[in-house]
Design a protein around this motif. Sequence first.
Motif, short mmCIF file in Angstrom:
data_model
loop_
_atom_site.label_atom_id
_atom_site.label_comp_id
_atom_site.label_asym_id
_atom_site.label_seq_id
_atom_site.Cartn_x
_atom_site.Cartn_y
_atom_site.Cartn_z
N HIS A 30 12.76 -0.46 3.98
CA HIS A 30 11.36 -0.05 4.23
C HIS A 30 10.68 0.21 2.90
CE1 HIS A 30 12.79 4.02 3.56
NE2 HIS A 30 13.65 3.90 4.57
N HIS A 32 9.35 2.77 1.25
CA HIS A 32 9.76 3.85 0.38
C HIS A 32 11.05 3.49 -0.34
CE1 HIS A 32 11.33 7.92 -0.62
NE2 HIS A 32 10.07 8.08 -0.97
N TYR A 54 2.00 -1.16 -0.90
CA TYR A 54 1.77 -1.57 0.49
C TYR A 54 0.86 -2.79 0.62
CZ TYR A 54 4.71 2.12 2.08
OH TYR A 54 5.80 2.87 2.31
N PRO A 55 -0.25 -2.84 -0.14
CA PRO A 55 -1.02 -4.11 -0.10
C PRO A 55 -0.15 -5.30 -0.48
CG PRO A 55 -2.31 -2.40 -1.14
CD PRO A 55 -0.94 -1.80 -0.90
N LEU A 57 3.13 -5.65 -0.08
CA LEU A 57 4.04 -5.96 1.02
C LEU A 57 3.32 -6.78 2.10
CD1 LEU A 57 6.02 -2.61 1.39
CD2 LEU A 57 6.96 -4.86 0.83
N HIS A 58 2.11 -6.32 2.42
CA HIS A 58 1.38 -7.02 3.49
C HIS A 58 0.92 -8.41 3.04
CE1 HIS A 58 0.91 -3.87 6.66
NE2 HIS A 58 1.41 -3.16 5.66
N ARG A 59 0.66 -8.52 1.73
CA ARG A 59 0.27 -9.82 1.21
C ARG A 59 1.44 -10.80 1.32
NH1 ARG A 59 -1.72 -8.20 -3.37
NH2 ARG A 59 0.22 -8.48 -4.52
N GLU A 61 3.83 -10.63 3.36
CA GLU A 61 4.05 -10.92 4.77
C GLU A 61 3.08 -12.01 5.24
OE1 GLU A 61 3.45 -7.60 7.35
OE2 GLU A 61 4.08 -8.72 9.11
N ALA A 62 1.82 -11.86 4.77
CA ALA A 62 0.81 -12.85 5.14
C ALA A 62 1.20 -14.22 4.63
CB ALA A 62 -0.55 -12.45 4.58
N GLY A 64 4.19 -15.22 4.38
CA GLY A 64 5.35 -15.68 5.10
C GLY A 64 6.63 -15.63 4.30
N TRP A 70 9.94 -3.15 13.24
CA TRP A 70 10.14 -1.71 13.34
C TRP A 70 11.58 -1.42 13.74
CZ3 TRP A 70 6.74 1.92 11.78
CH2 TRP A 70 5.43 1.48 11.53
N ALA A 79 10.87 3.21 11.29
CA ALA A 79 10.34 2.78 9.99
C ALA A 79 10.12 1.27 10.02
CB ALA A 79 11.32 3.13 8.88
N ARG A 80 9.19 0.84 9.19
CA ARG A 80 8.88 -0.60 9.15
C ARG A 80 9.79 -1.24 8.11
NH1 ARG A 80 4.21 -4.38 8.09
NH2 ARG A 80 3.94 -5.42 10.10
N TYR A 82 11.36 -4.44 6.05
CA TYR A 82 11.01 -5.79 5.59
C TYR A 82 12.27 -6.53 5.24
CZ TYR A 82 6.30 -3.90 5.18
OH TYR A 82 5.10 -3.34 5.46
N ARG A 87 11.81 -18.94 3.38
CA ARG A 87 10.76 -19.36 2.44
C ARG A 87 10.67 -18.39 1.26
NH1 ARG A 87 5.99 -21.84 3.36
NH2 ARG A 87 4.81 -19.91 3.35
N ARG B 6 -2.04 -16.99 10.45
CA ARG B 6 -1.52 -15.64 10.63
C ARG B 6 -2.67 -14.63 10.57
NH1 ARG B 6 2.78 -15.70 7.15
NH2 ARG B 6 4.02 -16.68 8.78
N TRP B 10 -3.97 -12.02 13.32
CA TRP B 10 -4.10 -10.58 13.08
C TRP B 10 -5.49 -10.06 13.42
CZ3 TRP B 10 -1.15 -10.39 7.77
CH2 TRP B 10 0.21 -10.48 8.05
N PHE B 27 5.23 7.60 7.30
CA PHE B 27 6.68 7.57 7.11
C PHE B 27 7.02 7.69 5.63
CE2 PHE B 27 10.48 5.14 6.04
CZ PHE B 27 11.42 5.76 6.82
N HIS B 28 6.24 6.99 4.82
CA HIS B 28 6.44 7.03 3.38
C HIS B 28 6.29 8.46 2.86
CE1 HIS B 28 6.33 5.18 -0.70
NE2 HIS B 28 5.69 6.32 -0.99
N SER B 63 -7.37 -1.60 0.92
CA SER B 63 -6.92 -2.81 0.21
C SER B 63 -5.84 -3.53 1.00
CB SER B 63 -6.45 -2.48 -1.21
OG SER B 63 -5.77 -1.27 -1.23
N THR B 64 -5.09 -2.82 1.83
CA THR B 64 -4.11 -3.50 2.66
C THR B 64 -4.81 -4.32 3.74
OG1 THR B 64 -2.68 -1.61 2.32
CG2 THR B 64 -2.00 -3.20 3.99
N VAL B 67 -5.88 -7.61 2.88
CA VAL B 67 -4.87 -8.66 2.91
C VAL B 67 -4.81 -9.32 4.28
CG1 VAL B 67 -2.39 -9.08 2.73
CG2 VAL B 67 -3.51 -7.53 1.14
#
Lengths: 118, 924
Positions: A30, A32, A54-55, A57-59, A61-62, A64, A70, A79-80, A82, A87, B6, B10, B27-28, B63-64, B67
């Motif tokens: 996760h 942290h 976090y941005p 991580l999400h980038r 993910e976007a 791929g 979860w 917890a989320r 990854y 790829r 994707r 979303w 959680f963090h 900012s997330t 994305v």
Amino acid sequence: MSRQPPTRVELLQGTLDVLILRTLLRRPAHGHAIAKHIQRTSEDLLQVETGSLYPALHRLEAKGWIAASWELSDKGKRARYYRLTPRGRKQLATEQSKWQAFSRAIGLILNPMDEEAR
Amino acid sequence: MISFFRKLGWLTERRRKEDELREELQFHLDEEAEQRQAEGLAKDQARWAACRDLGNVLLIQESTRAVWTWTFFEQLVQDLRYALRAMIHNRAFTALAALSLALGIGANTAIYSFLDALLLRSLPVSDPASLVVLNWRAKVWRGDSVVEAMSGSIYDDSRMGSVSGIFPYPAFELLQNSDTVFSEVFAYCRTQEVRTMNVTIKGQADLAHGELVSGDYFRGLAVRPAAGRLIIPDYDRTGAAAVAVVSHAFSEKHFGGAGSAVGQTILINNLPFTVVGVTPPEFFGVDPAAAPDVYLPMHTNILLGAANQFGFRANDYLDQNYYWVEIMARLRPGVSLAQAQAALAPRFQQWVATTATNDRQRANLPALTLKEGATGLDTLRRQFSKPLYVLMALVGLILAIACSNVANLLLARAASRKHEIALRLSVGAGRLRIFRQLLTESVLLALLGGVGGVLFAIWGIRFLTLLLAGGPQRVTLNAELNWHVLGVTAALSLITGVLFGLAPALQSTHLDLASALKETRAGQPRARHMSWRVNLSKILVVGQIAISLLILVAASLFVRTLSNLRSIELGFNRENVLLFQLNARQAGHRDPEIAEFYGNLRERFAAIPGVRGASLARSTLIGGEHGLPISVPGAPPNDANRFLAVGPGFLTTMQIPILAGRDIEERDHSGSQPVAVINERFAKINFGGANPLGRHLILWKPGKDKYPARDMEIVGVASNARYGGMKQEIPPVVYIAYDQGFPQPNEMVFALRTTGDPLAFVSSVREIVRQADARMPVSEVRTQKAEIEDAIHQEITLADLSSVLAMLALTIAGVGLYGTMSYTVARRTGEIGIRMALGAEPRAVVWMVLREVLVLAAAGLTISVPAALGASKFVESFLFGMKPNDPLALTLAVAILLGAALLAGYVPARKASRIDPMTALRHE
């Protein structure tokens, strides 16, 4: 809008992505845990700013390269997590070789004395 | 690509994603706090340290989120939502701004649609870009030139003298052998045999417009039939079976469909033709001005011409000096227009030189020129492009007024929103973000105006089609809103939106925050920006006034021209006259019976109760333009002389006063002494002060074998009456009897002087004609008054349209002036209150405001009067009976403008004079 002054070594642009991918190569984690792992492995030289973690991580993910789901953490909390996708693994390989070439090149230029001394 | 989908996915579940992100961050925090606690911090402190470590949670979320989706669209949706709310909140403002824009854009779209249809649209055939039209130019063609006879149009050309598209048939044959540059060469024409034809289908006679086409016409244009087959070279030769191809619309009207038309036999001018095919629905020939109903092989004009004394003869095909056939060609791939021109001009030059018979002809030979043919022939362009360009300029000016009006309204609104924007800036909104938001609002407004404009344009196009097509030629204009036009409109509204949104948006975002926030709402408007805004808005108003004057001057010039035309002395009485046309020759009547037939009809028309007089003539007075050589014995014929073949009692029926002698009467028929009545001008030119009665005139047969055809005795002198148009000077005219030999009667226009409404007699006329000969349709039915209105149709259209546009401009500018003055008055409420408290009369206050209006108007006039004087030269060719710098028109325009300005200023002025000093001062 300026942020807080950087602590220790500031990450180069684009390096966070490859660090995240490398961290997830070991096992899913996760956010942290990823931050802590990077910090620890770099002997506390690199401090991952959570503001950009976090941005990033999400980038990824976007794109791929990583996937999220979860799951329950060691302490039994939701917890989320990854994990690396195929790829992402491929991407890591290319990034890694790029970085090695890059750092070797930088090293050659920054430490020319070694060669002359020899 | 994957990331795109994707993101798209979303977008639909963002609420869930928001929650997840919040949970993830929480959680963090927990994890971090726990860890710190484990390192020995107290629980509170650990939590606090974790929060500090994480930083601004909102910012991370922001900012997330960026994305996940597209910030741009997200913000756009926000902006749009906000803009819509603001618009609904300010309905009056929105309506006013959108309406003036809609009118501006709509007027532009409507006029542009016509320009597009006339000037820019290609023929609906394959590869229109490779088509070329063949023309020739010469210095002058009148007088002695190789163009010894012609059928068609020769236009005056500003550069070369004359330009035309008609050629002798041998020239067509010469040019057909140009394989090196052309892949196809084909010809067409509309000689008098086919211009208006009597077509009888299943016993039903009707009029149709024909076109003569060469055998390779349809192949050259690459047109495929909707049914049957089109004309091929085999059909186009002497002695071939008489065939016809009809248009799709014609087949539906007369045969109930393309399929059932093929194989039918129809009578054209009383001759049998077989319909072999139907053209596709979108095809209208090569001239957008006239869609033919029937296409005939060119050589059938020999058949059709046989019945007519001036008709087409077989040897006209060999005549090298008879110009009548029009030519188009297709360029070979890779050959440019210039190359083709360079290759062919010398060949034509060489050929045409051999057709000249004397040195004068040789000195002025026509030169071949090629023109692009993608848009077809330019008949319509010659007629409409100039007035349309004038209108386009006028509506362009209107759009400028509308845009500055909206800019003005936006400025006023920006000023009143200053407080709000300053607040938003001070809590951290980015300037760019606010700028973008304001811009979104103005673009949205412009789009609203654009949509309204399209609706307005749809209505405007219908209106314009009626207005423009009502002219004497009754052309069909295919103007419609197409994608091209819509694209231009959309671009126009967007550009205007950005343009007029930019200034206020820029201004709003460069505020001095502190002073803007300190300012109270009712406001001490003393800041620097305020005065800048007032100045800018005044400059805009001055500009609007200046532009309005230009439009007003144009309108008053056109209106004065129209009133000059309407007050022209006609020389005959236009009231209560019914006109209609009959063509007995096309229905099968021949000489000499035809004259008798017309004579009988005239008597029967005269016997209709309520008809005070009935007569007939070769054409109407306004339409007539017939020149055959006429001379006083011993003198050479004068080309300026005109004649009109008329029936008994024509001058009396038209109420043209006879000054000496008598009218043409029933005793003047074939066999009796040919007679003539001359007009005053003819008498003056040819006989000076001497008495012309009893003198003789010679009417010559034209052409190579020139000989005297009629020796006429002058029996009367009539006063001058308009002939051949409204604007020209009255020419010397000879009225001759229609049935006293050459030229024999063809189609005839009957004129009935009626009591009461002439159109009430139409059914009686039709009944009489039907009884006399059912094969003969009655055409061109109209009153004399309507014919005159048709003749000055363009002037009426221009006057009407420019008046409407001037009203529009005045209204929009008036709204702008009103808005600005209202704002000024509101701003000066305190000051005016003090003045009134100190004893200023309400009248003085009104004057104070109006003085400002007058200053603005004067500033506008100072700019535009010289501009108007300069610009009016461009419309000189549209004016009649006055110079472009007509002082009366200018005075009229200035007076109307000042009146409108004072009216717009009076309302706020009155409001100012009613300010209650107590309220105004407390207001502060």
